[in-house]
Design a protein around this motif. Structure first.
Motif, PDB file in Angstrom:
ATOM      1  N   SER A 273       6.262  14.079  36.136  1.00  0.00           N
ATOM      2  CA  SER A 273       5.765  13.295  37.276  1.00  0.00           C
ATOM      3  C   SER A 273       4.810  14.385  37.982  1.00  0.00           C
ATOM      4  O   SER A 273       3.910  14.935  37.048  1.00  0.00           O
ATOM      5  CB  SER A 273       6.885  12.913  38.242  1.00  0.00           C
ATOM      6  N   GLY A 274       5.269  15.298  38.745  1.00  0.00           N
ATOM      7  CA  GLY A 274       4.640  16.319  39.389  1.00  0.00           C
ATOM      8  C   GLY A 274       4.578  17.646  38.497  1.00  0.00           C
ATOM      9  O   GLY A 274       3.909  18.634  38.790  1.00  0.00           O
ATOM     10  N   GLN A 275       5.670  17.625  37.701  1.00  0.00           N
ATOM     11  CA  GLN A 275       5.761  18.331  36.678  1.00  0.00           C
ATOM     12  C   GLN A 275       6.677  17.878  35.547  1.00  0.00           C
ATOM     13  O   GLN A 275       6.982  16.930  35.604  1.00  0.00           O
ATOM     14  CB  GLN A 275       7.002  19.616  37.426  1.00  0.00           C
ATOM     15  N   VAL A 276       6.993  18.587  34.532  1.00  0.00           N
ATOM     16  CA  VAL A 276       7.979  18.177  33.194  1.00  0.00           C
ATOM     17  C   VAL A 276       9.342  18.180  33.729  1.00  0.00           C
ATOM     18  O   VAL A 276       9.637  19.448  34.335  1.00  0.00           O
ATOM     19  CB  VAL A 276       7.575  19.136  32.099  1.00  0.00           C
ATOM     20  N   ASN A 277       9.858  17.120  33.733  1.00  0.00           N
ATOM     21  CA  ASN A 277      11.189  17.112  34.559  1.00  0.00           C
ATOM     22  C   ASN A 277      12.330  16.824  33.310  1.00  0.00           C
ATOM     23  O   ASN A 277      13.429  17.492  33.535  1.00  0.00           O
ATOM     24  CB  ASN A 277      11.422  15.566  35.151  1.00  0.00           C
ATOM     25  N   ASN A 278      12.155  16.217  32.318  1.00  0.00           N
ATOM     26  CA  ASN A 278      13.208  15.982  31.442  1.00  0.00           C
ATOM     27  C   ASN A 278      12.787  15.801  30.045  1.00  0.00           C
ATOM     28  O   ASN A 278      11.984  15.125  29.872  1.00  0.00           O
ATOM     29  CB  ASN A 278      13.914  14.367  31.798  1.00  0.00           C
ATOM     30  N   VAL A 279      13.477  16.593  29.240  1.00  0.00           N
ATOM     31  CA  VAL A 279      13.034  16.685  27.814  1.00  0.00           C
ATOM     32  C   VAL A 279      14.397  16.557  26.794  1.00  0.00           C
ATOM     33  O   VAL A 279      15.074  16.931  26.888  1.00  0.00           O
ATOM     34  CB  VAL A 279      12.405  18.067  27.482  1.00  0.00           C
ATOM     35  N   ILE A 280      13.905  15.255  26.324  1.00  0.00           N
ATOM     36  CA  ILE A 280      14.860  14.765  25.125  1.00  0.00           C
ATOM     37  C   ILE A 280      14.059  15.663  23.744  1.00  0.00           C
ATOM     38  O   ILE A 280      13.235  15.054  23.509  1.00  0.00           O
ATOM     39  CB  ILE A 280      15.201  13.460  24.904  1.00  0.00           C
ATOM     40  N   GLU A 281      14.963  16.468  23.179  1.00  0.00           N
ATOM     41  CA  GLU A 281      14.537  17.145  22.065  1.00  0.00           C
ATOM     42  C   GLU A 281      14.457  16.432  20.689  1.00  0.00           C
ATOM     43  O   GLU A 281      14.936  15.152  20.814  1.00  0.00           O
ATOM     44  CB  GLU A 281      15.438  18.394  21.593  1.00  0.00           C
ATOM     45  N   LEU A 282      13.354  16.483  20.077  1.00  0.00           N
ATOM     46  CA  LEU A 282      12.976  16.000  18.762  1.00  0.00           C
ATOM     47  C   LEU A 282      14.332  15.876  18.124  1.00  0.00           C
ATOM     48  O   LEU A 282      14.975  17.047  17.743  1.00  0.00           O
ATOM     49  CB  LEU A 282      12.146  16.698  17.824  1.00  0.00           C
TER      50      LEU A 282
ATOM     51  N   ALA B 294      17.339   6.981  28.865  1.00  0.00           N
ATOM     52  CA  ALA B 294      16.311   7.570  29.586  1.00  0.00           C
ATOM     53  C   ALA B 294      15.102   6.931  29.976  1.00  0.00           C
ATOM     54  O   ALA B 294      14.430   7.074  30.977  1.00  0.00           O
ATOM     55  CB  ALA B 294      16.010   8.710  28.662  1.00  0.00           C
ATOM     56  N   ILE B 295      14.650   5.932  29.018  1.00  0.00           N
ATOM     57  CA  ILE B 295      13.589   5.065  29.234  1.00  0.00           C
ATOM     58  C   ILE B 295      14.014   4.187  30.380  1.00  0.00           C
ATOM     59  O   ILE B 295      13.001   3.716  31.387  1.00  0.00           O
ATOM     60  CB  ILE B 295      13.259   4.162  27.819  1.00  0.00           C
ATOM     61  N   ALA B 296      15.226   3.313  30.493  1.00  0.00           N
ATOM     62  CA  ALA B 296      15.443   2.732  31.511  1.00  0.00           C
ATOM     63  C   ALA B 296      15.619   3.137  32.998  1.00  0.00           C
ATOM     64  O   ALA B 296      15.390   2.478  33.778  1.00  0.00           O
ATOM     65  CB  ALA B 296      17.156   2.145  31.131  1.00  0.00           C
ATOM     66  N   ALA B 297      15.991   4.902  32.626  1.00  0.00           N
ATOM     67  CA  ALA B 297      15.913   5.392  34.137  1.00  0.00           C
ATOM     68  C   ALA B 297      14.748   5.934  34.402  1.00  0.00           C
ATOM     69  O   ALA B 297      14.414   6.601  35.663  1.00  0.00           O
ATOM     70  CB  ALA B 297      16.756   6.604  33.795  1.00  0.00           C
ATOM     71  N   LEU B 298      13.435   5.792  33.697  1.00  0.00           N
ATOM     72  CA  LEU B 298      12.223   6.334  33.951  1.00  0.00           C
ATOM     73  C   LEU B 298      11.848   5.548  35.702  1.00  0.00           C
ATOM     74  O   LEU B 298      12.099   4.415  35.528  1.00  0.00           O
ATOM     75  CB  LEU B 298      11.196   5.943  33.255  1.00  0.00           C
ATOM     76  N   ASN B 299      11.209   6.798  36.414  1.00  0.00           N
ATOM     77  CA  ASN B 299      10.694   5.649  37.480  1.00  0.00           C
ATOM     78  C   ASN B 299       9.204   6.734  38.141  1.00  0.00           C
ATOM     79  O   ASN B 299       9.343   7.902  37.646  1.00  0.00           O
ATOM     80  CB  ASN B 299      11.525   5.819  38.754  1.00  0.00           C
ATOM     81  N   ALA B 300       8.392   6.065  38.780  1.00  0.00           N
ATOM     82  CA  ALA B 300       7.271   6.724  39.185  1.00  0.00           C
ATOM     83  C   ALA B 300       7.758   7.483  40.452  1.00  0.00           C
ATOM     84  O   ALA B 300       8.178   7.027  41.300  1.00  0.00           O
ATOM     85  CB  ALA B 300       6.224   5.662  39.743  1.00  0.00           C
ATOM     86  N   ASN B 301       7.388   8.919  40.341  1.00  0.00           N
ATOM     87  CA  ASN B 301       7.549   9.795  41.279  1.00  0.00           C
ATOM     88  C   ASN B 301       6.436  10.698  41.714  1.00  0.00           C
ATOM     89  O   ASN B 301       6.226  11.644  40.957  1.00  0.00           O
ATOM     90  CB  ASN B 301       8.706  10.725  40.852  1.00  0.00           C
ATOM     91  N   GLY B 302       5.612  10.217  42.613  1.00  0.00           N
ATOM     92  CA  GLY B 302       4.502  11.194  43.167  1.00  0.00           C
ATOM     93  C   GLY B 302       3.498  11.588  42.242  1.00  0.00           C
ATOM     94  O   GLY B 302       2.840  10.555  41.487  1.00  0.00           O
ATOM     95  N   ASP B 303       3.166  12.796  41.926  1.00  0.00           N
ATOM     96  CA  ASP B 303       2.040  13.164  41.341  1.00  0.00           C
ATOM     97  C   ASP B 303       2.123  12.967  39.428  1.00  0.00           C
ATOM     98  O   ASP B 303       3.140  12.542  39.269  1.00  0.00           O
ATOM     99  CB  ASP B 303       1.842  14.738  41.399  1.00  0.00           C
TER     100      ASP B 303
END
Length: 152
Positions: free
Chosen positions: A28-37, A50-59
Motif C-alpha cells: 500500500s504505502g509500503q511493502v506490507n506482507n511478503v509470502i516467499e516464493l 492472503a488474497i482474500a484478506a487484501l484491502n485498499a489502504n491509502g497510498d
C-alpha cells in the motif's frame, strides 16, 4: 480491489501443478506482507487466504513492491524456471522510496543481459511520452527519429 482479488484467484486456479513457485508481495504505502516464493503445493492455502484478506489502504508503493519481488527472484537465482513478476494495483504509484528510473537502472545492473530491465524501460518510455504529450513537447528516443510525443 475486488477485481484484483478475482483476477489473482483466477490466476492461481489456472495453475494446476504443485511444483510451480509462487510468492506474493502486498503493498500500500509500503511493502506490507511478503509470502516467499515457494512451491504452490505448500502455499496454495496461504496464498488464497492472503488474497482474500487484501484491502485498499491509502497510498500506492507499486515500485517498491516490484523491487521487492525482483529481489526475491534474484535471491532464488533459478535459471531452470520461468521467472516472472505479475504486478497488479488498484491505484497510481505515489509512495515508493525508489523512482522508476532508479529501479530500471538497478535491474539492468543486476541482470546478466540488458533484457532484465526492458519491461521497466518500456514503461518508463511510455510514461515519459505521455508526460511530454500533455505539455506538447518533443521527445527523443534512442534509435528513433525526433518526433512529437503525440505522434507515437
Amino acid at each position: 480491489m475486488d477485481a484484483a482479488k478475482t483476477a489473482l484467484g483466477a490466476f492461481l486456479a489456472q495453475i494446476k501443478g504443485s511444483q510451480e513457485r509462487i510468492g506474493l508481495v502486498e503493498f500500500s504505502g509500503q511493502v506490507n506482507n511478503v509470502i516467499e516464493l515457494e512451491e504452490l503445493g505448500r502455499t496454495r492455502d496461504t496464498l488464497d487466504s492472503a488474497i482474500a484478506a487484501l484491502n485498499a489502504n491509502g497510498d500506492t508503493a507499486l515500485l517498491d513492491g516490484v523491487r521487492t519481488a525482483y529481489q526475491r527472484l534474484q535471491e532464488r537465482g533459478d535459471k531452470e524456471r520461468i521467472n516472472a513478476i505479475v504486478a497488479m494495483t488498484d491505484g497510481r504509484e505515489n509512495a515508493s522510496s525508489v523512482s522508476l528510473n532508479t529501479l530500471v537502472r538497478e535491474i539492468q545492473r543486476q541482470s546478466n543481459r540488458r533484457t532484465g530491465g526492458d519491461f521497466l524501460h518500456r514503461l518508463w518510455q511510455r510514461r515519459r511520452l505521455r508526460y511530454a504529450a500533455r505539455r506538447g513537447r518533443r521527445v527523443w528516443r534512442p534509435g528513433a527519429r525526433r518526433h512529437r510525443a503525440d505522434d507515437s
